[in-house]
Design an enzyme around this catalytic site. Structure first.
Site, short mmCIF file in Angstrom:
data_model
loop_
_atom_site.label_atom_id
_atom_site.label_comp_id
_atom_site.label_asym_id
_atom_site.label_seq_id
_atom_site.Cartn_x
_atom_site.Cartn_y
_atom_site.Cartn_z
N ASP A 9 -45.34 -46.71 -46.60
CA ASP A 9 -46.23 -45.57 -46.38
C ASP A 9 -47.61 -46.15 -46.03
OD1 ASP A 9 -47.44 -42.91 -46.74
OD2 ASP A 9 -48.27 -43.80 -48.57
N TYR A 11 -51.20 -44.21 -45.84
CA TYR A 11 -52.41 -43.75 -46.54
C TYR A 11 -52.19 -43.72 -48.05
CZ TYR A 11 -53.75 -42.65 -41.84
OH TYR A 11 -54.03 -42.76 -40.49
N ARG A 40 -58.50 -35.27 -49.91
CA ARG A 40 -57.18 -35.90 -49.88
C ARG A 40 -56.11 -34.90 -50.37
NH1 ARG A 40 -53.21 -39.10 -47.88
NH2 ARG A 40 -52.00 -40.13 -49.49
N SER A 117 -45.38 -43.22 -41.43
CA SER A 117 -46.49 -42.40 -41.96
C SER A 117 -46.57 -41.02 -41.34
CB SER A 117 -47.80 -43.15 -41.72
OG SER A 117 -48.90 -42.33 -42.01
N ASN A 118 -47.14 -40.11 -42.13
CA ASN A 118 -47.49 -38.79 -41.64
C ASN A 118 -48.63 -38.85 -40.63
OD1 ASN A 118 -45.65 -37.29 -43.08
ND2 ASN A 118 -47.07 -36.64 -44.68
C1 LAC Z 1 -48.67 -41.06 -45.22
C2 LAC Z 1 -49.26 -40.13 -46.25
C3 LAC Z 1 -48.23 -39.34 -46.97
O1 LAC Z 1 -49.26 -42.10 -44.85
O2 LAC Z 1 -50.02 -40.81 -47.17
O3 LAC Z 1 -47.59 -40.75 -44.74
#
Ligand code: LAC
Length: 224
Positions: A9, A11, A40, A117-118
Site C-alpha cells: 500500500d 499512503y 486523512r 494504491s488507491n
Molecule cells: C492507498 C490508501 C488506502 O494508498 O492509503 O491505497
C-alpha cells in the site's frame, strides 16, 4: 514464507500522510494536527462512500474534497492558495525512515516489488520520485485503471496480473488494517505494519498473516 514479490500500500504505509501536518500548522496555527487527521479520515471515507454509491472519482480529486470538508468542520478559512499549497504537499510526502532500507534489502533478495494504491497515477508517480523509490519498484499500480477502490477484490487482482506472479507467491503489506483484510479476502498472504502501535485490528473476519513494526523486519520474515 517463500515469496517472489511484495506488494505495498502507498499512503500511510510507504509515505507518511501526516508529513502534511507541518504545512497545516503553518497555515492554521494550533490546528495542524487536527486538520491533518480530519483530512486523512475524510479522504478515506470519501473513497469508501463513492465506491458504495458507484460514483468513482479519482484520488487526486477526492483528496481536496476531503480537505474542504475537514477545514469547514474545524471552521477554518481554506483559501484557494492554501488548498493548492496543501495539495502540493501531498506530492512530496516524506517516506517513513524504514522504507529505503527495507525496500533495498528486499530488492537484494531478488524480490519483485510493487505499489498497489488507491492513489491517482500522477500523484503516485510524484510521491515515488520525490521519495527516490522509483529505482526500487518494479510496478506502481493504481486503482484508477479500473475505477474501483480498495477493498474491492478486483483491485487486489491487479497485482498478480501486473507482476506476472501467482497470488500465492506474493505478500501484501499495508499499515491500514481494513486494507490487509481486503487483500486477505482476495487470497493474499498479508502483513500488517503497525505504524500506530495502539491501533487495534479491524473486525472484518480476517487476521493478518504477519504483524511487523518496521519494513526492515520483512527480509528476515521472508527468509523463514
Ligand atoms: C492507498 C490508501 C488506502 O494508498 O492509503 O491505497
Amino acid at each position: 514464507m517463500r515469496a517472489q514479490g511484495v506488494v505495498f500500500d502507498a499512503y500511510g504505509t510507504l509515505f507518511d500522510v501526516f508529513s502534511v501536518t507541518r504545512v497545516c500548522e503553518q497555515l492554521f496555527p494550533g490546528y495542524g494536527e487536527r486538520l491533518a487527521q480530519a483530512w486523512r479520515a475524510k479522504q478515506l471515507q470519501y473513497s469508501l462512500l463513492r465506491a458504495a454509491m458507484g460514483r468513482y472519482e479519482n484520488f487526486w480529486r477526492l483528496t481536496p474534497d476531503g480537505l474542504t470538508f475537514a477545514s469547514r468542520s474545524l471552521k477554518l478559512n481554506l483559501t484557494p492558495a492554501a488548498r493548492d499549497q496543501l495539495m502540493n504537499a501531498y506530492l512530496t510526502l516524506a517516506p517513513f525512515s524504514d522504507v529505503q532500507p527495507g525496500l533495498t534489502a528486499l530488492r537484494n533478495l531478488g524480490l519483485r516489488l510493487a505499489i498497489l494504491s488507491n492513489g491517482e497515477p500522477k500523484m503516485l508517480a510524484a510521491a515515488v520520485m520525490s521519495a527516490d523509490l522509483d529505482h526500487l519498484l518494479d510496478e506502481t499500480i493504481s486503482v484508477d485503471e479500473i475505477g474501483v477502490y480498495k477493498p474491492s477484490a478486483e483491485v487486489y487482482a491487479l497485482a498478480p496480473s501486473r507482476l506476472g506472479l501467482d497470488v500465492k507467491a506474493l505478500l501484501f503489506v499495508s499499515s491500514t488494517s481494513w486494507d490487509v483484510c481486503g487483500a486477505a479476502s482476495a487470497g493474499f498472504t498479508t502483513c500488517w505494519i503497525r505504524r500506530a502501535a495502539d491501533d487495534p485490528p479491524e473486525e472484518l473476519g480476517f487476521t493478518a498473516s504477519h504483524v511487523i513494526g518496521a519494513l526492515t523486519e520483512l527480509p528476515a520474515l521472508l527468509e523463514q
